[in-house]
Write an enzyme that holds these catalytic residues in place. Structure first.
Site, PDB file in Angstrom:
ATOM      1  N   LEU A 236       0.025  43.205  73.740  1.00  0.00           N
ATOM      2  CA  LEU A 236      -0.674  44.473  73.449  1.00  0.00           C
ATOM      3  C   LEU A 236       0.117  45.660  73.988  1.00  0.00           C
ATOM      4  O   LEU A 236       0.324  46.667  73.294  1.00  0.00           O
ATOM      5  CB  LEU A 236      -2.066  44.434  74.079  1.00  0.00           C
ATOM      6  CG  LEU A 236      -2.882  45.725  74.032  1.00  0.00           C
ATOM      7  CD1 LEU A 236      -3.169  46.145  72.592  1.00  0.00           C
ATOM      8  CD2 LEU A 236      -4.177  45.567  74.819  1.00  0.00           C
TER       9      LEU A 236
ATOM     10  N   TYR B  10      -9.757  33.132  83.607  1.00  0.00           N
ATOM     11  CA  TYR B  10      -9.523  34.379  82.867  1.00  0.00           C
ATOM     12  C   TYR B  10     -10.857  35.034  82.509  1.00  0.00           C
ATOM     13  O   TYR B  10     -11.081  36.218  82.795  1.00  0.00           O
ATOM     14  CB  TYR B  10      -8.731  34.047  81.609  1.00  0.00           C
ATOM     15  CG  TYR B  10      -8.547  35.162  80.626  1.00  0.00           C
ATOM     16  CD1 TYR B  10      -9.141  35.099  79.369  1.00  0.00           C
ATOM     17  CD2 TYR B  10      -7.754  36.273  80.914  1.00  0.00           C
ATOM     18  CE1 TYR B  10      -8.953  36.099  78.434  1.00  0.00           C
ATOM     19  CE2 TYR B  10      -7.551  37.282  79.982  1.00  0.00           C
ATOM     20  CZ  TYR B  10      -8.161  37.182  78.746  1.00  0.00           C
ATOM     21  OH  TYR B  10      -7.976  38.180  77.820  1.00  0.00           O
TER      22      TYR B  10
HETATM   23  C1  VAH Z   1      -6.543  34.538  75.120  1.00  0.00           C
HETATM   24  N1  VAH Z   1      -5.563  36.154  73.594  1.00  0.00           N
HETATM   25  O1  VAH Z   1      -6.442  33.710  74.217  1.00  0.00           O
HETATM   26  C2  VAH Z   1      -6.479  36.017  74.739  1.00  0.00           C
HETATM   27  C3  VAH Z   1      -7.838  36.561  74.325  1.00  0.00           C
HETATM   28  C4  VAH Z   1     -10.002  36.148  73.110  1.00  0.00           C
HETATM   29  C5  VAH Z   1      -8.684  35.599  73.531  1.00  0.00           C
HETATM   30  O2  VAH Z   1      -8.529  37.067  75.396  1.00  0.00           O
HETATM   31  O3  VAH Z   1      -6.659  34.231  76.287  1.00  0.00           O
END
Ligand code: VAH
Length: 320
Positions: free
Chosen positions: A17, A147
């Site tokens: 990004l 995450y």
């Molecule tokens: C991921 N590209 O795959 C990111 C994103 C919704 C997925 O947050 O971790």
């Protein structure tokens, strides 16, 4: 030394990004006014050569205060993070980078009286007990990746800094992002970028998700437009200070393969799900982004086929 005024800082500028958002911001605010920062120099020539670049480790606050001796920042885009798949391989570091990095930036922005801060969240904040269809802006959120947990906690802190200290922090829950300029780094949705590259290079793709895994996705031009539209919206229109749901389309690996086969009928896909399948299965299949549409006029421009047409056109141009 006089400081350069009205500067914009993009932390994580070398990411999927960041590398595109930096170039877009330079078009709007002028090349010299957008300071790209990351832990390593960019490989992309246009990013490296189009404006200032600084080595910044967001876990070292001194890097930020040193920048402040030379720049007066009016906006900060803090994009540096460890994504879902990579985060599961190193959970403690992912938590540390995603959370301590955010705290360092929020505190720096307060100290420096930065006008606006942008921080990306993700549909990864939802989990197995969240509604999977048309997932609402406010609902059960039980993320089960580091995450996702860090993005959920980060949303709470962004709203806290807004309410407690008046810091104008704005955020979007991105779906999987797909672009042709930079490769993604360690996400569960990365297959949707890899498949285009492999279609052109090999005529076949082995997908790490199963064929019917439906996920919310977005073409990068729409993600850039949403980010800039949100940051340009008058503060009183930004009613969600955790993070806005954002959507454009949802598709499965089988559907994106069929979209590519409209151009390359002989393209084939095979499926070999790995550990990322469990992550994908914990996420929504579609997102309700009515709040973003009502509050600041969000309206995506690309669907699966227009994205595929544009992706293949650009990748063919770059590779020839
Ligand atoms: C991921 N590209 O795959 C990111 C994103 C919704 C997925 O947050 O971790």
């Amino acid at each position: 030394m006089t400081k350069q005024k009205n500067a914009i800082l993009v932390i994580g500028a070398c990411g999927q990004l960041g590398s595109e958002l930096t170039l877009e911001l330079r078009k709007i605010y002028g090349d010299a006014n957008v300071v790209a920062a990351d832990i390593q120099y960019p490989k992309q020539a246009d990013l490296r050569e189009s404006g200032p670049f600084e080595i910044v480790d967001v876990l070292t606050p001194q890097h930020l205060t040193e920048l402040a001796s030379r720049y007066k920042f009016k906006q900060i885009y803090h994009l540096a993070a460890i994504l879902s798949a990579t985060g599961e391989k190193n959970p403690k570091f992912a938590w540390r980078l995603n959370m301590d990095g955010l705290f360092n930036v929020l505190d720096f922005a307060l100290e420096q009286k930065v006008e606006k801060v942008y921080w990306p969240s993700s549909i990864a904040v939802f989990g197995p007990n969240s509604p999977r269809q048309n997932t609402p802006q406010d609902t059960i959120m039980d993320p089960n990746t580091v995450y996702g947990i860090s993005k959920q906690a980060g949303e709470r802190w962004c709203e806290y800094y807004f309410n407690k200290y008046g810091l104008d922090v704005r955020s979007l829950r991105y779906p999987g992002l797909i672009g042709y300029k930079a490769l993604p780094g360690g996400g569960t949705t990365d297959y949707a970028v890899d498949i285009y590259h492999q279609a052109l290079a090999l005529g076949t793709y082995k997908c790490f998700l199963s064929e019917n895994t439906r996920l919310p996705m977005m073409y990068m031009p729409d993600a850039l437009k949403a980010t800039i539209d949100l940051m340009h919206a008058p503060a009183e229109q930004v009613k969600v200070r955790s993070s806005y749901n954002l959507a454009a389309m949802s598709f499965t690996p089988q559907e994106i393969a069929a979209s590519i086969q409209r151009h390359y009928p002989d393209f084939t896909i095979t499926y070999d799900p790995d550990s990322r399948q469990q992550i994908a299965d914990s996420w929504p299949q579609s997102i309700n982004d009515s709040a973003a549409r009502q509050d600041w006029g969000w309206n995506p421009q690309y669907d699966l086929h227009t994205m595929t047409d544009d992706m293949l056109r650009h990748l063919k141009r770059i590779n020839n």
